[in-house]
Design a protein around this motif. Structure first.
Motif, PDB file in Angstrom:
ATOM      1  N   MET A  97      15.192  35.241  50.062  1.00  0.00           N
ATOM      2  CA  MET A  97      13.567  35.848  50.019  1.00  0.00           C
ATOM      3  C   MET A  97      13.528  36.832  49.048  1.00  0.00           C
ATOM      4  SD  MET A  97      11.551  36.953  53.395  1.00  0.00           S
ATOM      5  CE  MET A  97      12.309  38.338  53.762  1.00  0.00           C
ATOM      6  N   VAL A  98      12.272  36.938  48.586  1.00  0.00           N
ATOM      7  CA  VAL A  98      11.658  38.275  47.698  1.00  0.00           C
ATOM      8  C   VAL A  98      10.497  38.615  48.227  1.00  0.00           C
ATOM      9  CG1 VAL A  98      11.192  38.894  45.369  1.00  0.00           C
ATOM     10  CG2 VAL A  98      12.918  37.083  45.936  1.00  0.00           C
ATOM     11  N   VAL A  99      10.442  39.943  48.873  1.00  0.00           N
ATOM     12  CA  VAL A  99       9.332  40.748  49.124  1.00  0.00           C
ATOM     13  C   VAL A  99       8.648  41.419  47.870  1.00  0.00           C
ATOM     14  CG1 VAL A  99       8.328  42.573  50.733  1.00  0.00           C
ATOM     15  CG2 VAL A  99      10.072  40.903  51.468  1.00  0.00           C
ATOM     16  N   VAL A 100       7.202  41.197  47.661  1.00  0.00           N
ATOM     17  CA  VAL A 100       6.784  41.685  46.650  1.00  0.00           C
ATOM     18  C   VAL A 100       5.598  42.578  46.759  1.00  0.00           C
ATOM     19  CG1 VAL A 100       5.482  41.015  44.424  1.00  0.00           C
ATOM     20  CG2 VAL A 100       7.259  39.566  45.415  1.00  0.00           C
ATOM     21  N   HIS A 109       7.521  28.049  49.457  1.00  0.00           N
ATOM     22  CA  HIS A 109       6.235  28.666  49.711  1.00  0.00           C
ATOM     23  C   HIS A 109       4.947  28.217  48.950  1.00  0.00           C
ATOM     24  CE1 HIS A 109       3.219  31.816  49.603  1.00  0.00           C
ATOM     25  NE2 HIS A 109       3.936  32.462  50.466  1.00  0.00           N
ATOM     26  N   ALA A 110       4.037  27.858  49.561  1.00  0.00           N
ATOM     27  CA  ALA A 110       2.889  27.467  48.795  1.00  0.00           C
ATOM     28  C   ALA A 110       2.460  27.997  47.545  1.00  0.00           C
ATOM     29  CB  ALA A 110       1.425  27.504  49.542  1.00  0.00           C
ATOM     30  N   PRO A 111       2.152  27.297  46.459  1.00  0.00           N
ATOM     31  CA  PRO A 111       2.086  27.717  45.144  1.00  0.00           C
ATOM     32  C   PRO A 111       0.783  28.755  44.975  1.00  0.00           C
ATOM     33  CG  PRO A 111       1.997  25.445  44.764  1.00  0.00           C
ATOM     34  CD  PRO A 111       2.128  25.850  46.414  1.00  0.00           C
ATOM     35  N   PHE A 112       0.881  29.903  44.524  1.00  0.00           N
ATOM     36  CA  PHE A 112      -0.064  30.969  44.222  1.00  0.00           C
ATOM     37  C   PHE A 112       0.249  31.878  43.086  1.00  0.00           C
ATOM     38  CE2 PHE A 112       0.771  35.163  45.939  1.00  0.00           C
ATOM     39  CZ  PHE A 112       2.045  35.102  46.537  1.00  0.00           C
ATOM     40  N   MET A 113      -0.812  32.858  42.446  1.00  0.00           N
ATOM     41  CA  MET A 113      -0.645  33.683  41.598  1.00  0.00           C
ATOM     42  C   MET A 113      -1.246  35.086  42.255  1.00  0.00           C
ATOM     43  SD  MET A 113      -1.338  32.209  38.197  1.00  0.00           S
ATOM     44  CE  MET A 113      -0.712  33.785  37.297  1.00  0.00           C
ATOM     45  N   LYS A 151       9.110  25.764  40.662  1.00  0.00           N
ATOM     46  CA  LYS A 151      10.444  26.193  40.235  1.00  0.00           C
ATOM     47  C   LYS A 151      10.758  27.279  40.988  1.00  0.00           C
ATOM     48  CE  LYS A 151       9.766  23.770  35.861  1.00  0.00           C
ATOM     49  NZ  LYS A 151       9.964  23.837  34.419  1.00  0.00           N
ATOM     50  N   GLY A 152       9.869  27.928  41.835  1.00  0.00           N
ATOM     51  CA  GLY A 152      10.500  29.095  42.570  1.00  0.00           C
ATOM     52  C   GLY A 152       9.341  30.373  42.314  1.00  0.00           C
ATOM     53  N   LEU A 153       9.875  31.512  42.315  1.00  0.00           N
ATOM     54  CA  LEU A 153       9.034  32.756  41.957  1.00  0.00           C
ATOM     55  C   LEU A 153       9.263  33.425  40.668  1.00  0.00           C
ATOM     56  CD1 LEU A 153       7.398  35.092  42.905  1.00  0.00           C
ATOM     57  CD2 LEU A 153       9.327  35.974  44.175  1.00  0.00           C
ATOM     58  N   THR A 154       8.281  33.655  39.811  1.00  0.00           N
ATOM     59  CA  THR A 154       8.451  34.113  38.748  1.00  0.00           C
ATOM     60  C   THR A 154       7.652  35.706  38.619  1.00  0.00           C
ATOM     61  OG1 THR A 154       8.811  32.327  37.572  1.00  0.00           O
ATOM     62  CG2 THR A 154       8.452  34.357  36.240  1.00  0.00           C
TER      63      THR A 154
END
Length: 85
Positions: A21-24, A37-41, A74-77
């Motif tokens: 997991m990553v907390v941003v 996780h659902a896609p978002f920006m 593809k994940g979190l960038t």
């Protein structure tokens, strides 16, 4: 299942790894991202990114300044303007 995580600055690829997991630090508050996780920006606020390599583990912390977060197939960038060394 693991989340593919990448941390990128204009100068280089800082991280590319599989994590739990990553907390941003988002502009409207912190948010956590797990696999599926659902896609978002979102825009990134100045603050601390917490990277959890395993469930229940201690997070590794990286200081970032500004940028964008994208969650997709593809994940979190994280596209950070600056990462503290």
């Amino acid at each position: 299942m693991a989340l593919h995580f990448e941390l990128v600055t204009p100068a280089k690829l800082v991280r590319s790894e599989e994590v739990h997991m990553v907390v941003v630090p988002g502009m409207e508050g912190e948010f956590g991202v797990l696999e599926g996780h659902a896609p978002f920006m979102s825009t990134i606020a100045d603050g601390t990114v917490q990277i959890f390599k395993s469930a229940g583990g201690q997070p590794e912390e990286i200081q970032v300044r500004g940028g964008f977060a994208e969650v997709g197939d593809k994940g979190l960038t994280l596209l950070a303007e600056h990462v503290e060394d």
